[in-house]
Write a protein that holds these residues in place. Structure first.
Motif, PDB file in Angstrom:
ATOM      1  N   MET A   1      17.889   3.496   4.384  1.00 53.40           N
ATOM      2  CA  MET A   1      18.980   3.269   3.296  1.00 53.40           C
ATOM      3  C   MET A   1      20.238   3.962   3.259  1.00 53.40           C
ATOM      4  O   MET A   1      20.838   3.691   2.652  1.00 53.40           O
ATOM      5  N   GLY A   2      20.079   5.071   4.128  1.00 51.39           N
ATOM      6  CA  GLY A   2      21.462   5.637   4.235  1.00 51.39           C
ATOM      7  C   GLY A   2      21.620   6.594   2.964  1.00 51.39           C
ATOM      8  O   GLY A   2      22.692   7.155   2.916  1.00 51.39           O
ATOM      9  N   ARG A   3      20.573   6.725   1.964  1.00 52.72           N
ATOM     10  CA  ARG A   3      21.009   7.607   0.840  1.00 52.72           C
ATOM     11  C   ARG A   3      20.119   9.170   1.055  1.00 52.72           C
ATOM     12  O   ARG A   3      19.099   9.085   1.536  1.00 52.72           O
ATOM     13  N   VAL A   4      20.678  10.029   0.230  1.00 52.44           N
ATOM     14  CA  VAL A   4      20.310  11.270   0.275  1.00 52.44           C
ATOM     15  C   VAL A   4      19.905  11.700  -1.471  1.00 52.44           C
ATOM     16  O   VAL A   4      20.864  11.524  -2.125  1.00 52.44           O
ATOM     17  N   ARG A   5      18.805  11.860  -1.777  1.00 61.79           N
ATOM     18  CA  ARG A   5      18.415  12.068  -3.302  1.00 61.79           C
ATOM     19  C   ARG A   5      18.072  13.369  -3.344  1.00 61.79           C
ATOM     20  O   ARG A   5      17.136  13.609  -2.680  1.00 61.79           O
ATOM     21  N   GLY A 147      -8.600   1.929 -11.476  1.00 63.46           N
ATOM     22  CA  GLY A 147      -8.605   0.445 -11.918  1.00 63.46           C
ATOM     23  C   GLY A 147      -7.606  -0.306 -11.346  1.00 63.46           C
ATOM     24  O   GLY A 147      -7.537  -1.760 -11.644  1.00 63.46           O
ATOM     25  N   ILE A 148      -6.746   0.181 -10.652  1.00 61.62           N
ATOM     26  CA  ILE A 148      -5.718  -0.927  -9.857  1.00 61.62           C
ATOM     27  C   ILE A 148      -6.225  -1.182  -8.344  1.00 61.62           C
ATOM     28  O   ILE A 148      -6.381  -0.299  -7.940  1.00 61.62           O
ATOM     29  N   ASP A 149      -5.743  -2.361  -8.044  1.00 55.57           N
ATOM     30  CA  ASP A 149      -6.060  -2.698  -6.637  1.00 55.57           C
ATOM     31  C   ASP A 149      -4.932  -2.162  -5.887  1.00 55.57           C
ATOM     32  O   ASP A 149      -3.808  -2.566  -5.853  1.00 55.57           O
ATOM     33  N   VAL A 150      -5.373  -0.821  -5.376  1.00 53.89           N
ATOM     34  CA  VAL A 150      -4.271   0.020  -4.691  1.00 53.89           C
ATOM     35  C   VAL A 150      -3.716  -1.000  -3.311  1.00 53.89           C
ATOM     36  O   VAL A 150      -2.583  -0.697  -2.844  1.00 53.89           O
ATOM     37  N   GLU A 151      -4.455  -1.468  -2.622  1.00 55.18           N
ATOM     38  CA  GLU A 151      -3.780  -2.255  -1.288  1.00 55.18           C
ATOM     39  C   GLU A 151      -3.075  -3.335  -1.728  1.00 55.18           C
ATOM     40  O   GLU A 151      -1.864  -3.575  -1.313  1.00 55.18           O
ATOM     41  N   LYS A 152      -3.164  -3.939  -2.798  1.00 57.18           N
ATOM     42  CA  LYS A 152      -2.291  -4.913  -3.253  1.00 57.18           C
ATOM     43  C   LYS A 152      -1.060  -4.355  -3.897  1.00 57.18           C
ATOM     44  O   LYS A 152      -0.028  -4.753  -3.661  1.00 57.18           O
ATOM     45  N   PHE A 153      -0.996  -3.093  -4.663  1.00 52.97           N
ATOM     46  CA  PHE A 153       0.010  -2.324  -4.929  1.00 52.97           C
ATOM     47  C   PHE A 153       0.929  -1.875  -3.846  1.00 52.97           C
ATOM     48  O   PHE A 153       2.003  -1.833  -3.941  1.00 52.97           O
ATOM     49  N   VAL A 154       0.172  -1.403  -2.861  1.00 50.71           N
ATOM     50  CA  VAL A 154       0.855  -0.967  -1.654  1.00 50.71           C
ATOM     51  C   VAL A 154       1.593  -1.999  -0.983  1.00 50.71           C
ATOM     52  O   VAL A 154       2.839  -1.882  -0.554  1.00 50.71           O
ATOM     53  N   ARG A 155       0.965  -3.280  -0.975  1.00 53.87           N
ATOM     54  CA  ARG A 155       1.693  -4.371  -0.295  1.00 53.87           C
ATOM     55  C   ARG A 155       3.107  -4.845  -1.214  1.00 53.87           C
ATOM     56  O   ARG A 155       4.202  -5.023  -0.413  1.00 53.87           O
ATOM     57  N   LEU A 156       2.775  -4.873  -2.291  1.00 57.03           N
ATOM     58  CA  LEU A 156       3.970  -5.099  -3.291  1.00 57.03           C
ATOM     59  C   LEU A 156       5.073  -4.205  -3.061  1.00 57.03           C
ATOM     60  O   LEU A 156       6.338  -4.595  -2.945  1.00 57.03           O
ATOM     61  N   VAL A 157       4.883  -3.035  -3.174  1.00 55.43           N
ATOM     62  CA  VAL A 157       5.937  -2.023  -3.184  1.00 55.43           C
ATOM     63  C   VAL A 157       6.599  -1.580  -1.883  1.00 55.43           C
ATOM     64  O   VAL A 157       7.941  -1.384  -1.828  1.00 55.43           O
ATOM     65  N   THR A 158       5.649  -1.702  -0.989  1.00 54.90           N
ATOM     66  CA  THR A 158       6.455  -1.666   0.494  1.00 54.90           C
ATOM     67  C   THR A 158       7.097  -2.866   0.783  1.00 54.90           C
ATOM     68  O   THR A 158       8.305  -2.945   1.508  1.00 54.90           O
ATOM     69  N   PHE A 160       8.774  -4.974  -1.467  1.00 59.36           N
ATOM     70  CA  PHE A 160       9.922  -5.427  -2.175  1.00 59.36           C
ATOM     71  C   PHE A 160      10.564  -4.365  -2.518  1.00 59.36           C
ATOM     72  O   PHE A 160      12.014  -4.454  -2.407  1.00 59.36           O
ATOM     73  N   PHE A 161      10.328  -3.054  -2.290  1.00 60.42           N
ATOM     74  CA  PHE A 161      11.140  -1.743  -2.367  1.00 60.42           C
ATOM     75  C   PHE A 161      11.322  -1.158  -0.951  1.00 60.42           C
ATOM     76  O   PHE A 161      11.737   0.108  -1.024  1.00 60.42           O
ATOM     77  N   TYR A 162      10.492  -1.574   0.224  1.00 60.00           N
ATOM     78  CA  TYR A 162      10.399  -0.890   1.455  1.00 60.00           C
ATOM     79  C   TYR A 162      10.226   0.705   1.369  1.00 60.00           C
ATOM     80  O   TYR A 162      10.703   1.271   2.041  1.00 60.00           O
ATOM     81  N   LEU A 163       9.341   0.879   0.491  1.00 56.04           N
ATOM     82  CA  LEU A 163       8.777   2.188   0.365  1.00 56.04           C
ATOM     83  C   LEU A 163       7.612   2.379   1.449  1.00 56.04           C
ATOM     84  O   LEU A 163       6.965   1.382   1.904  1.00 56.04           O
ATOM     85  N   ASP A 164       7.509   3.584   1.916  1.00 59.32           N
ATOM     86  CA  ASP A 164       6.611   3.693   3.151  1.00 59.32           C
ATOM     87  C   ASP A 164       5.210   3.785   2.574  1.00 59.32           C
ATOM     88  O   ASP A 164       4.840   4.070   1.418  1.00 59.32           O
ATOM     89  N   ARG A 303      11.993  -3.511   9.580  1.00 61.70           N
ATOM     90  CA  ARG A 303      12.914  -2.395   9.252  1.00 61.70           C
ATOM     91  C   ARG A 303      13.781  -2.470   8.032  1.00 61.70           C
ATOM     92  O   ARG A 303      13.625  -3.989   7.733  1.00 61.70           O
ATOM     93  N   ILE A 304      14.208  -1.428   7.553  1.00 62.35           N
ATOM     94  CA  ILE A 304      15.301  -1.881   6.126  1.00 62.35           C
ATOM     95  C   ILE A 304      16.474  -2.066   6.623  1.00 62.35           C
ATOM     96  O   ILE A 304      17.325  -1.685   7.434  1.00 62.35           O
ATOM     97  N   PRO A 305      16.990  -3.166   5.984  1.00 63.90           N
ATOM     98  CA  PRO A 305      18.164  -3.749   6.234  1.00 63.90           C
ATOM     99  C   PRO A 305      19.334  -2.999   5.869  1.00 63.90           C
ATOM    100  O   PRO A 305      19.194  -2.171   4.821  1.00 63.90           O
TER     101      PRO A 305
END
Length: 341
Positions: A1-5, A147-158, A160-164, A303-305
């Motif tokens: 994303m070209g950002r430094v945090r 208690g949370i569906d980990v794999e579904k959370f991973v699918r959603l956040v990667t 929708f937000f391109y998190l690794d 890839r991240i646009p």
């Protein structure tokens, strides 16, 4: 994303904070980045946004947001400063649209203030009638663990937000995003499947609410209900109940979730655009990240646009009003109990 945090782990004087900003400016240019941001606590406050801009004297608008914080019994200021390269900054008409949208949401919030408790209660009643329940990964274990569906959370956040995926899996277990760890909250539908997620990340100044994602393919007959509002309200009530009414919860909201955030107890801070010799924009976040597309299959994005290819998302900044959500802590425990059955 070209950002430094970058984030500060301890409070510093404003002068030290601004020296770190200058170092980030040089570093970001050195690595070919297009955005940097610095968040942390300063001993002084409130801080003059105009003074920050004039001291840094950069060639494009900087962002300055701040809020009072009480840490270890001492008053501090939580300060966020960021800047984009000129070609990453949105066009003037886009900035004006964002300014207008935030002002409209602030007006909506003021109109809701007098009936907030009644509206929240009715919203929670409807959610229970629809069979929704709350699940949580709480590092302390009191609100649930695993208690949370980990794999579904991973699918959603990667997706929708391109998190690794590695960071996403760590977040699902309360670590990897912020040095203080994080809570992960989820809302399950009547069939027990995960519909919505929400992260509360711990930082030295308090908490950052982030990664609110609804899987709209799961909503079915409850499309009229703001699932995100319900989830955030319940999570906010639990966090305030545990950490106290002085806790600072500060984060960002875009045009998609600004009103649900207000319904959950957040209040947007006023945007101010000062386009002087050294422009400074207060309580906004420009072109921070791209958002994924739920109309394409999971795993199809390779890839991240780049910000030159797709519009990056702009945000307003808001803080939680603890007194609004604290009365609903018992309802939050009720939803947690339903999630354990």
């Amino acid at each position: 994303m070209g950002r430094v945090r970058a984030y500060l782990t301890r409070p510093v004087p404003v002068g030290a904070y601004l020296r770190t900003c200058r170092a980030l400016e040089a570093h970001t240019h050195g690595v070919g980045g297009s955005r940097w941001s610095l968040r942390g606590l300063v001993d002084d406050g409130p801080v003059s946004a105009r003074n920050v801009a004039d001291v840094l004297a950069l060639d494009t608008a900087i962002e300055v947001s701040q809020a009072p914080a009480v840490v270890d019994g001492r008053p501090r200021t939580c300060l966020w400063v960021a800047r984009n390269l000129p070609d990453r900054l949105p066009a003037r008409h886009v900035r004006d649209d964002v300014f207008r949208e935030i002002q409209e949401v602030r007006a909506y919030q003021r109109g809701l203030d007098g009936v907030f408790h009644e509206q929240a209660t009715a919203m929670l009643d409807r959610a229970r009638q629809h069979g929704l329940s709350l699940v949580c990964h709480d590092p302390f274990g009191d609100w649930g663990s695993g208690g949370i569906d980990v794999e579904k959370f991973v699918r959603l956040v990667t997706h929708f937000f391109y998190l690794d995926p590695e960071t996403a899996r760590g977040m699902a277990r309360g670590r990897g995003y912020s040095p203080g760890g994080n809570y992960l909250f989820g809302m399950n539908g009547p069939d027990g499947r995960l519909m919505c997620v929400f992260v509360m990340a711990a930082w030295p100044w308090g908490f950052e609410p982030t990664y609110t994602i609804i899987d709209r393919r799961q909503l079915g007959p409850i499309l009229d209900l703001s699932v995100a509002s319900v989830l955030m309200l319940l999570a906010n009530a639990l966090v305030v109940d545990r950490h106290g009414r002085h806790v600072l919860v500060i984060g960002e909201a875009n045009s998609l979730n600004a009103r649900p955030c207000v319904q959950a107890g957040f209040e947007p801070l006023p945007p101010v655009f000062d386009d002087g010799e050294h422009p400074v924009h207060t309580n906004v976040v420009w072109a921070d990240n791209p958002l994924g597309d739920f109309t394409v299959p999971y795993g199809s994005v390779t890839r991240i646009p780049d910000y030159r290819e797709v519009p990056y998302t702009n945000y307003g900044v808001g803080v939680l009003a603890p007194g609004k959500v604290e009365p609903h802590r018992d309802r939050a425990r009720e939803f947690l109990a339903a999630g354990r059955t």
